[in-house]
Design a protein around this motif. Sequence first.
Motif, mmCIF file in Angstrom:
data_model
loop_
_atom_site.group_PDB
_atom_site.id
_atom_site.type_symbol
_atom_site.label_atom_id
_atom_site.label_comp_id
_atom_site.label_asym_id
_atom_site.label_seq_id
_atom_site.Cartn_x
_atom_site.Cartn_y
_atom_site.Cartn_z
ATOM 1 N N GLN A 1 0.820 -1.210 0.000
ATOM 2 C CA GLN A 1 0.000 0.000 0.000
ATOM 3 C C GLN A 1 0.856 1.264 0.000
ATOM 4 O OE1 GLN A 1 -2.547 -2.147 3.167
ATOM 5 N NE2 GLN A 1 -3.865 -0.474 2.454
ATOM 6 N N GLY A 2 2.124 1.108 -0.293
ATOM 7 C CA GLY A 2 3.060 2.226 -0.321
ATOM 8 C C GLY A 2 4.420 1.709 0.103
ATOM 9 N N VAL A 3 5.350 2.649 0.284
ATOM 10 C CA VAL A 3 6.684 2.283 0.756
ATOM 11 C C VAL A 3 6.847 2.855 2.160
ATOM 12 C CG1 VAL A 3 9.161 2.685 0.412
ATOM 13 C CG2 VAL A 3 7.691 2.156 -1.541
ATOM 14 N N GLY A 4 7.104 1.997 3.132
ATOM 15 C CA GLY A 4 7.289 2.458 4.515
ATOM 16 C C GLY A 4 8.735 2.771 4.805
ATOM 17 N N LEU A 5 9.623 2.308 3.931
ATOM 18 C CA LEU A 5 11.051 2.551 4.132
ATOM 19 C C LEU A 5 11.761 2.424 2.796
ATOM 20 C CD1 LEU A 5 13.682 2.823 5.808
ATOM 21 C CD2 LEU A 5 13.608 0.363 6.175
ATOM 22 N N LEU A 6 12.221 3.577 2.273
ATOM 23 C CA LEU A 6 13.112 3.544 1.102
ATOM 24 C C LEU A 6 14.525 3.713 1.646
ATOM 25 C CD1 LEU A 6 14.116 3.693 -1.808
ATOM 26 C CD2 LEU A 6 13.365 6.069 -1.905
ATOM 27 N N ARG A 7 15.311 2.637 1.540
ATOM 28 C CA ARG A 7 16.680 2.672 2.070
ATOM 29 C C ARG A 7 17.576 3.334 1.021
ATOM 30 N NH1 ARG A 7 15.286 -3.115 3.355
ATOM 31 N NH2 ARG A 7 15.291 -3.267 5.630
ATOM 32 N N THR A 8 17.723 4.648 1.104
ATOM 33 C CA THR A 8 18.433 5.351 0.027
ATOM 34 C C THR A 8 19.889 4.924 -0.085
ATOM 35 O OG1 THR A 8 18.836 7.202 1.511
ATOM 36 C CG2 THR A 8 16.955 7.386 0.035
ATOM 37 N N GLU A 9 20.488 4.462 1.014
ATOM 38 C CA GLU A 9 21.910 4.076 0.924
ATOM 39 C C GLU A 9 22.105 2.870 0.009
ATOM 40 O OE1 GLU A 9 20.112 4.027 3.599
ATOM 41 O OE2 GLU A 9 20.063 1.990 4.386
ATOM 42 N N PHE A 10 21.057 2.079 -0.211
ATOM 43 C CA PHE A 10 21.209 0.904 -1.072
ATOM 44 C C PHE A 10 21.389 1.293 -2.542
ATOM 45 C CE2 PHE A 10 20.504 -1.400 2.582
ATOM 46 C CZ PHE A 10 20.659 -2.754 2.348
ATOM 47 N N CYS A 11 20.960 2.538 -2.899
ATOM 48 C CA CYS A 11 21.193 3.007 -4.259
ATOM 49 C C CYS A 11 22.678 3.309 -4.455
ATOM 50 C CB CYS A 11 20.400 4.275 -4.549
ATOM 51 S SG CYS A 11 18.645 4.142 -4.213
ATOM 52 N N PHE A 12 23.414 3.458 -3.342
ATOM 53 C CA PHE A 12 24.761 4.015 -3.456
ATOM 54 C C PHE A 12 25.820 3.220 -2.718
ATOM 55 C CE2 PHE A 12 21.597 7.506 -3.372
ATOM 56 C CZ PHE A 12 21.635 7.771 -4.725
ATOM 57 N N LEU A 13 25.519 1.971 -2.328
ATOM 58 C CA LEU A 13 26.432 1.209 -1.469
ATOM 59 C C LEU A 13 27.808 0.986 -2.079
ATOM 60 C CD1 LEU A 13 24.808 -1.664 0.577
ATOM 61 C CD2 LEU A 13 25.830 0.459 1.342
ATOM 62 N N GLU A 14 27.894 0.803 -3.389
ATOM 63 C CA GLU A 14 29.184 0.481 -3.986
ATOM 64 C C GLU A 14 29.946 1.745 -4.374
ATOM 65 O OE1 GLU A 14 29.598 -3.283 -5.579
ATOM 66 O OE2 GLU A 14 28.816 -3.346 -3.546
ATOM 67 N N ARG A 15 29.419 2.894 -3.973
ATOM 68 C CA ARG A 15 30.007 4.148 -4.418
ATOM 69 C C ARG A 15 31.155 4.611 -3.544
ATOM 70 N NH1 ARG A 15 27.113 7.245 -8.417
ATOM 71 N NH2 ARG A 15 28.569 8.793 -7.659
ATOM 72 N N ASP A 16 32.155 5.224 -4.182
ATOM 73 C CA ASP A 16 33.267 5.823 -3.458
ATOM 74 C C ASP A 16 33.045 7.303 -3.214
ATOM 75 O OD1 ASP A 16 34.710 3.605 -3.173
ATOM 76 O OD2 ASP A 16 36.412 4.225 -4.402
ATOM 77 N N THR A 17 32.176 7.884 -4.033
ATOM 78 C CA THR A 17 31.968 9.319 -3.952
ATOM 79 C C THR A 17 30.485 9.603 -3.769
ATOM 80 O OG1 THR A 17 31.819 9.319 -6.346
ATOM 81 C CG2 THR A 17 33.936 9.933 -5.411
ATOM 82 N N GLU A 18 30.175 10.798 -3.291
ATOM 83 C CA GLU A 18 28.777 11.180 -3.078
ATOM 84 C C GLU A 18 28.065 11.221 -4.425
ATOM 85 O OE1 GLU A 18 28.412 15.043 -1.321
ATOM 86 O OE2 GLU A 18 26.262 15.118 -1.668
ATOM 87 N N PRO A 19 26.891 10.585 -4.533
ATOM 88 C CA PRO A 19 26.148 10.662 -5.799
ATOM 89 C C PRO A 19 25.707 12.091 -6.083
ATOM 90 C CG PRO A 19 24.876 9.520 -4.101
ATOM 91 C CD PRO A 19 26.223 9.754 -3.526
#
Lengths: 588, 92
Positions: A309-327
């Motif tokens: 019925q929606g998103v109760g938690l969007l884990r934004t860090e998962f979009c960027f876990l392999e990153r070395d620099t700030e997106p």
Amino acid sequence: MKESRTIVQTLSDSAGADQAPADEAETGRTFAGVGVSPGRIIGSVLLMPKAVREPAVGELLAAGTSAGDASAALRTAAKAVQANLTARSASAVGAGREVLEATALMANDPMLVKAAVKLITNGASAERAIWDAAASVAEMLHNLGGYMAERATDVLDVRGRIVAELRGVPAPGIPFSETPFILVGEDLAPADTATLDPAKVMALVTASGGPQSHTAIIARALGLPAVVAAVGVDGLTDGTLVFVDGAAGTIVVDPGADEVALAKSWETTTAALAVFDGTGRLKDGHLVPLLSNVGGAKDAVKAAAAGAQGVGLLRTEFCFLERDTEPTIAEQVEAYRGVFDAFPGKKVVVRTLDAGADKPLPFLTDASEPNPALGVRGYRTDFTSPGVLERQLQAIAQAVEGTKAQVWVMAPMISTAEEAEHFASLCATAGLTTPGVMVEVPSAALTSASILEHVDFVSLGTNDLTQYAMAADRQLGQLAGLNTPWQPAVLQLIRLTVAGSVDEGHDKPVGVCGEAAADPALAVVLVGLGVATLSMTARALSAVAAVLASVTLVEAEQLAKLALSAHSAADARRLVREKLPILISLGL
Amino acid sequence: MSERTAVIASRVGLHARPAGIFVAAVGELPLEVTIAMAGEPADDAMDASSILSIMSLGASNGDTVVLRAEGEGADEALESLVKILETDLDAE
């Protein structure tokens, strides 16, 4: 819908049938662990190889080995690793195939091999030479930044494989097999689970790890049966046929007719549980919106299809876990919009970057902290890297424009009302209208009334709340008994959080977005404690909805009282489960 | 010594998939081929059969690179490699 998959394998088609058969004395042997993701399945074991040990610093050529022999051995090993990765890429598809092809080329790269041979000529052992040569290349790539920096890990992966080949031990990482298998290991790291292919892995079993470990979380997200903290299970041999019961937490070696029957009946149960109609409610009609926890647009589309019925938690860090620099802001806008677009007209709760402890991000966190779980993590990274949070909030605000989702924003690891007030002001500056905070530190649970004077909602993160309330590291298998949200102390903190909201007086919602919400029996208790919404992995929606629909609000409140007054977590769980006969009939 | 220049056509530059395709093509040649950014001394040229060298070169879309090789068939070989670099491999 669950894809059809043969759950019962026979010995003849099992992955390791041509390898060492189970020891006769092992037949029927049972291991007891903690069940963390339900399901009953029979399959053959493949062991997760141990991480490759670093060769001693300054390790020299062994006496009697010439530099020429060592160089030849290194070239042979590099070629073998290349051949192995090339063969694997042939059966992969899409992005995975390209990564494997490029990695295969790196394994036998002339520049890498030449650099290593030079070190061997200077007297280093082949293992040490490739270790150091690859480290220099990885550092060079790292310094180039961006895409190149991300490839540095590929070079280090190749290095581990070459050293394993030189030593004649299995390659590190999730083992490769043409046929599905049960993955057994000491514990799995997030990097391992990221490459896990649910079409090949039938179940996860670890000797260590607790109910909140990554193994457990990924297993629930993928709907794989899983058992953790099963001491001794990593002593099994490849190819052993085992029965895994992810609810009871047991593993049986060389299963008999009883286990085969149990595995078959589980197939029927999963088919019956595959449907959720998209409205969470109790027997008396009391509404309990059921939302989903997601890590990105792909998860969000799946969650929407599962009826969330929606998103109760969007884990934004998962979009960027392999990153070395700030997106960049543009990259973030694209990642968030993909999620918003999956839920037009519905609520999407965005959690700002929760880096640190078990989810390090090189651009935010300090890996050398002695105690990362109590360190600069979550919202606290704003103290040490100011600006990142403001830019993320700007990106969220930009992503909201033109979408139909109702976007709420919350900060992780809030400890005080002062922090909540500061976060709310940052949200207001960015033009975000519905700020909230996570309650995962006991101090926030105890002061929720003051916190809610500044923000519009709170969401309980039960995994961290449990680890902090019980002072028990969620990664430690030995502490699995302490680390359960069934602990009456944790339930008390949840009760107090709801009481704080009542005291504040504006009926501001208290939700749960921790793993606790995915346990159907515990979900009933949470609703009885006054929790308004539950957010969980999409796989759990149908089971939780089915169990909630079997009780009234008054009954849920009585079960909550029963759990609160229990003397132990085990008692609380047992007492509540006894009053929910539907769990047995559904096999949960 | 034969020498050819090429302008990188792939939008992502000479890394990822385009680099892999180029390196695989070089690997099939019986010659040693080097690659350098235009204007850099030939002594600093890198081994074109090394994906790690190619990646560290960091050639972006629109950059000019210089390929060099010596021996029989070098001209034809370099021509074929120039064609690869001047195709947008990422689009295929």
